[in-house]
Design an enzyme around this catalytic site. Structure first.
Site, PDB file in Angstrom:
ATOM      1  N   ARG A 145       5.678  -2.110  16.922  1.00  0.00           N
ATOM      2  CA  ARG A 145       6.952  -2.797  17.127  1.00  0.00           C
ATOM      3  C   ARG A 145       8.126  -1.901  16.764  1.00  0.00           C
ATOM      4  O   ARG A 145       9.164  -1.915  17.432  1.00  0.00           O
ATOM      5  CB  ARG A 145       6.980  -4.069  16.276  1.00  0.00           C
ATOM      6  N   ASP A 196      -9.643   2.634   2.393  1.00  0.00           N
ATOM      7  CA  ASP A 196      -9.529   2.007   3.715  1.00  0.00           C
ATOM      8  C   ASP A 196     -10.057   2.937   4.805  1.00  0.00           C
ATOM      9  O   ASP A 196     -10.582   2.470   5.825  1.00  0.00           O
ATOM     10  CB  ASP A 196      -8.068   1.676   4.026  1.00  0.00           C
ATOM     11  N   ALA A 252      10.153   4.059  15.567  1.00  0.00           N
ATOM     12  CA  ALA A 252      10.365   5.158  14.622  1.00  0.00           C
ATOM     13  C   ALA A 252       9.161   5.339  13.710  1.00  0.00           C
ATOM     14  O   ALA A 252       8.756   6.471  13.415  1.00  0.00           O
ATOM     15  CB  ALA A 252      11.627   4.914  13.805  1.00  0.00           C
ATOM     16  N   LYS A 294       0.802  -1.221   0.000  1.00  0.00           N
ATOM     17  CA  LYS A 294       0.000   0.000   0.000  1.00  0.00           C
ATOM     18  C   LYS A 294       0.838   1.275   0.000  1.00  0.00           C
ATOM     19  O   LYS A 294       0.532   2.232  -0.714  1.00  0.00           O
ATOM     20  CB  LYS A 294      -0.959   0.012   1.192  1.00  0.00           C
TER      21      LYS A 294
END
Length: 278
Positions: free
Chosen positions: A163, A103, A166, A66
């Protein structure tokens, strides 16, 4: 737009239900076209995009393409530009590749349903949620769509945990008015009225993004992962008495909005739902 062939590209993509419900939508609309899943490894994405241009294909983009697809488009529509990810595309008569993001609308509709205690396949028009505290697990393209949708909800806040810190910080910076990064899953879900899993956890195994016992009583749960028999996390949350939907509602709604983009027609959403749950 006219098309004989539509595709969804991803890696892996064999599990996708998009070909099932889009075929139902095409049939209901009397459009003679096919919709198929095409597995495209990341290294093969440029070649696939060249094929899309050459054959003037229409279609959808799913994980993990995406964000990468976004950089290949000639024209990026406003929502996709803000989100930084594309899940819907088409080529115009001049051969320019357009990128859109449905989305956002798909998540918005799915979230409103679970917050309003409605089934995932409900077609009711619902008002924007207000004052929500959203725990968002993940920081990829789907998570960006969540942030975009929630940014329009009055008084809402998003706590992001991912996770990769950054990536979470970069996403939160783009939605600084409503989003913040928190250091742990526990910090994200504490006091949250809506908990959203925007990671692949639970797609191919029984892993849970967070144990249901860590969630607030009365919290709503939306797992953007989907399976035909519900994800393990949704099942576990429902067993604890929480309202919980998987990502099928979002998937079908983004597909319906994509259909409108391609053909300028409102698809038969009941036929789409019947094809996957009937």
């Amino acid at each position: 737009m006219e098309a004989e062939r539509l595709v969804v590209i991803g890696h892996p993509v064999a599990h996708s239900l998009s070909p099932v419900f889009q075929a139902a939508a095409l049939q209901a609309a009397g459009i003679d076209a096919t919709y198929e899943a095409v597995d495209v490894a990341p290294a093969d994405l440029p070649a696939m995009i060249a094929r899309i241009r050459a054959e003037r294909l229409l279609g959808n983009v799913t994980v993990p393409h995406k964000e990468a697809f976004h950089s290949h488009c000639d024209i990026i529509w406003d929502v996709a530009k803000r989100v930084g990810a594309v899940n819907c595309f088409w080529c115009d008569s001049a051969g320019q590749l357009h990128g859109e993001n449905t989305d956002v609308g798909g998540f918005d509709a799915a979230a409103r349903r679970v917050l309003a205690h409605l089934p995932a396949h409900a077609l009711d028009l619902l008002p924007s949620p207000t004052g929500q505290t959203v725990a968002l697990l993940g920081a990829g393209g789907a998570a960006a769509a969540v942030c975009e949708a929630v940014s329009a909800w009055p008084g809402a806040r998003v706590r992001i945990h991912a996770r990769t810190a950054a990536r979470a910080k970069k996403l939160a910076a783009r939605y600084a008015a409503t989003a913040e990064v928190v250091p742990s899953v526990e910090d994200a879900v504490r006091g949250a009225t809506l908990v959203v899993n925007a990671t692949p956890v639970g797609l191919h195994d029984d892993a849970l993004p967070v144990v249901p016992e860590a969630l607030e009583n009365g919290a709503a749960v939306l797992d953007l992962v989907y399976r035909r028999q519900r994800t393990p996390w949704v099942q576990a949350c429902r067993s604890r008495g929480l309202r919980a939907h998987d990502g099928l509602g979002m998937l079908l709604e983004q597909g319906a909005l994509s259909f409108e983009r391609w053909f300028g027609l409102v698809p038969d959403r009941e036929a789409m739902w019947e094809s996957v749950i009937g």
